[in-house]
Write an enzyme that holds these catalytic residues in place. Sequence first.
Site, PDB file in Angstrom:
ATOM      1  N   ASP A  18       9.919 -24.473   7.543  1.00 27.85           N
ATOM      2  CA  ASP A  18      10.227 -23.990   8.883  1.00 27.85           C
ATOM      3  C   ASP A  18       9.330 -22.790   9.178  1.00 27.85           C
ATOM      4  O   ASP A  18       9.492 -21.727   8.573  1.00 27.85           O
ATOM      5  CB  ASP A  18      11.718 -23.590   8.903  1.00 27.85           C
ATOM      6  CG  ASP A  18      12.307 -23.555  10.295  1.00 27.85           C
ATOM      7  OD1 ASP A  18      11.550 -23.319  11.247  1.00 27.85           O
ATOM      8  OD2 ASP A  18      13.535 -23.745  10.413  1.00 27.85           O
TER       9      ASP A  18
ATOM     10  N   GLU B 237       9.973 -27.267  17.802  1.00 26.08           N
ATOM     11  CA  GLU B 237      11.194 -26.961  18.551  1.00 26.08           C
ATOM     12  C   GLU B 237      10.777 -26.470  19.927  1.00 26.08           C
ATOM     13  O   GLU B 237      10.119 -25.446  20.053  1.00 26.08           O
ATOM     14  CB  GLU B 237      12.014 -25.884  17.843  1.00 26.08           C
ATOM     15  CG  GLU B 237      13.330 -25.640  18.560  1.00 26.08           C
ATOM     16  CD  GLU B 237      13.994 -24.317  18.210  1.00 26.08           C
ATOM     17  OE1 GLU B 237      15.207 -24.219  18.349  1.00 26.08           O
ATOM     18  OE2 GLU B 237      13.284 -23.382  17.819  1.00 26.08           O
TER      19      GLU B 237
ATOM     20  N   HIS C   7      21.492 -25.850  13.162  1.00 23.60           N
ATOM     21  CA  HIS C   7      22.135 -24.569  12.849  1.00 23.60           C
ATOM     22  C   HIS C   7      22.326 -23.692  14.085  1.00 23.60           C
ATOM     23  O   HIS C   7      22.836 -22.584  13.961  1.00 23.60           O
ATOM     24  CB  HIS C   7      21.290 -23.839  11.818  1.00 23.60           C
ATOM     25  CG  HIS C   7      19.927 -23.515  12.355  1.00 23.60           C
ATOM     26  ND1 HIS C   7      18.975 -24.482  12.612  1.00 23.60           N
ATOM     27  CD2 HIS C   7      19.379 -22.347  12.748  1.00 23.60           C
ATOM     28  CE1 HIS C   7      17.909 -23.915  13.120  1.00 23.60           C
ATOM     29  NE2 HIS C   7      18.109 -22.612  13.209  1.00 23.60           N
ATOM     30  N   ASP C   8      21.867 -24.144  15.246  1.00 26.08           N
ATOM     31  CA  ASP C   8      22.062 -23.371  16.471  1.00 26.08           C
ATOM     32  C   ASP C   8      23.132 -23.981  17.366  1.00 26.08           C
ATOM     33  O   ASP C   8      23.390 -23.465  18.454  1.00 26.08           O
ATOM     34  CB  ASP C   8      20.754 -23.310  17.279  1.00 26.08           C
ATOM     35  CG  ASP C   8      19.662 -22.570  16.546  1.00 26.08           C
ATOM     36  OD1 ASP C   8      19.973 -21.632  15.786  1.00 26.08           O
ATOM     37  OD2 ASP C   8      18.473 -22.930  16.724  1.00 26.08           O
TER      38      ASP C   8
ATOM     39  N   ASP D 102       9.181 -23.355  14.759  1.00 25.15           N
ATOM     40  CA  ASP D 102      10.254 -22.707  15.505  1.00 25.15           C
ATOM     41  C   ASP D 102       9.767 -22.328  16.910  1.00 25.15           C
ATOM     42  O   ASP D 102       8.656 -21.803  17.056  1.00 25.15           O
ATOM     43  CB  ASP D 102      10.638 -21.443  14.720  1.00 25.15           C
ATOM     44  CG  ASP D 102      11.899 -20.780  15.217  1.00 25.15           C
ATOM     45  OD1 ASP D 102      12.962 -21.398  15.119  1.00 25.15           O
ATOM     46  OD2 ASP D 102      11.816 -19.623  15.695  1.00 25.15           O
TER      47      ASP D 102
HETATM   48  C1  GLC Z   1      15.052 -21.014  16.891  1.00 25.85           C
HETATM   49  C2  GLC Z   1      15.909 -21.088  15.656  1.00 25.85           C
HETATM   50  C3  GLC Z   1      16.991 -20.074  15.781  1.00 25.85           C
HETATM   51  C4  GLC Z   1      16.362 -18.716  15.856  1.00 25.85           C
HETATM   52  C5  GLC Z   1      15.321 -18.645  16.987  1.00 25.85           C
HETATM   53  C6  GLC Z   1      14.447 -17.448  16.837  1.00 25.85           C
HETATM   54  O1  GLC Z   1      15.746 -21.347  18.043  1.00 25.85           O
HETATM   55  O2  GLC Z   1      16.376 -22.388  15.479  1.00 25.85           O
HETATM   56  O3  GLC Z   1      17.924 -20.140  14.747  1.00 25.85           O
HETATM   57  O4  GLC Z   1      17.327 -17.740  16.081  1.00 25.85           O
HETATM   58  O5  GLC Z   1      14.473 -19.750  16.985  1.00 25.85           O
HETATM   59  O6  GLC Z   1      13.585 -17.581  15.748  1.00 25.85           O
END
Ligand code: GLC
Length: 555
Positions: A104, A261, A335-336, A211
Amino acid sequence: MSTSFFERDKNMGSKVVYQIYIRSFQDANGDGIGDLRGITSRLDYLQELGIDYMWITPFFPSPQNDNGYDVSDYRAIEPLFGTMNDFEELSREAAARGIGLMLDMVFNHTSTEHEWFQRALAGDPKYLAYYKFVDAAPDATAENPGEPPTNWESKFGGNAWEYVPSLNKWYLHLFDVTQADLDWDNPEVRSELADVLRFWRSKGVNAFRFDVVNLISKPAEWESDYEGDGRRFYTDGPHVHEYLQELVREGGIDGLMTVGEMSSTSIDNCIRYSNPGRHELGMTFSFHHLKVDYPGGDKWSLMDPNIPALCRLFRDWQEKMSAGGGWNALFWSNHDQPRPNSRFADTEGYWFESSTLLLACTHLMRGTPYIYQGEELGQTIMDFTSIDQYRDVESVNYYRILQERGRSAQESFDIVHARSRDDGRYPMAWDNTETAGFTTGTPWIGIPANHAYINAKDEMADAGSVRSFVKRLIALRKEMPLIQAGDVRFVDSPSDKVIAYERMLGDERMLVQCNFSGEEQPALPAEGANVLIGNYGDAGAVVLRPWEAIAYVWR
Ligand code: GLC
Ligand code: CA
């Protein structure tokens, strides 16, 4: 389907990724926090499930203000999670079981404890240019810094700029104040990050998740947003595709298993990110389908999910990504996100049906499915009863912000309870013992009471469990080119509570029907077809039962 992409589709469509939230997967040393050696000890479980890659959330050195998404060194291991030796052992043992590691990469920002940021704070011009620093007014002071460069909001609440008195400058942080946004317009930053990829490549890593990577390219002018929170200025920003192409080329990762993402993105952009002809990424995560229960787009108010909207979104993303040669990551959970079975279905009345309905719905679509740890067990939303049980910075901030906005303490708690990222971050339930087999110590966050019956050990022994159902979905994907690479077309159902689609390849056809309600709904006809899989068993029916998912094939 663009036939020229058939091989890509077959390849990507035959893979299943399993996401591990390292803090909560398995603790090996009894400190209550999951770690790399814990993951190694559970590889047989993952192999038995049949997955191809595991995406492990960040385990790099980090002050852990955002549980590792605040990285202070991209090339080492956070001692909480283990050592480089532990990582190498995990990587070897996973490879021996045919499982790839997906790392990640948090490249939009670094922790403010990263050496680059520390040097910037010390006034080093080279490193000041690594971040988005903007001069404050000449008469600004710590007590009275004046107006920030823009009114943009941080994703975790509050203004997105922080004033540094010693520099008399502001820096941008789209997330927590300890997560400073990097300046991707600086070629040195881009080349540092490509070098990080080469470092992990040299350790044998061949899959990456990026990310919030569609936020890396900020606009040339700083402009306040009087219509929103600022995201329209930096989402899918001006140079994002160019920077990604460069990163992929220089990092040596073209054609590997990669996923970006993409926050608040568009289909057109995701086609560009994931069409192989563009040499950007393998696929994209998009989130619109996970906002159908946000009234007016507001995560921090509650409403029931809008199922017709969900259906339209799936239809658009499935059909249009396919037409443009793009590729979707298929998921409900990470996880979000609060656990989706509790959120989009009914885990009180129909726990098994709800959990399996959601899984069948996405696993038979066109794309690469992702399973978030515990989703394969049907783990539900957390049964927290008080705010001090929450750990996440976003939840804690919003509990306060909601009250500042006039909500009562109880209302604020109810909203956080339904929306918190901690609703999916609690430990994996391995068995029904007190700490669920997760740790011998005190877990860093609570364990839900329902691990008494929702746990890996019991479900592995039960052919009728959620886990056995998912295992079958994975096996079907491996066996069937129709699922891997078939065309996709959504079908109008007589009920707006039903999501239905077809997959087609050569002479084969599949019809998937998912009843997103607790009432019977009319089913589409399926004469001459066989049931491929269904969460009420393998007999077809003239009506869809509560939360029923059923797939038919003609061949
Ligand atoms: C992404 C991650 C999240 C994190 C954010 C900032 O959305 O999945 O958990 O807080 O990025 O890095
Ligand atoms: Ca540990």
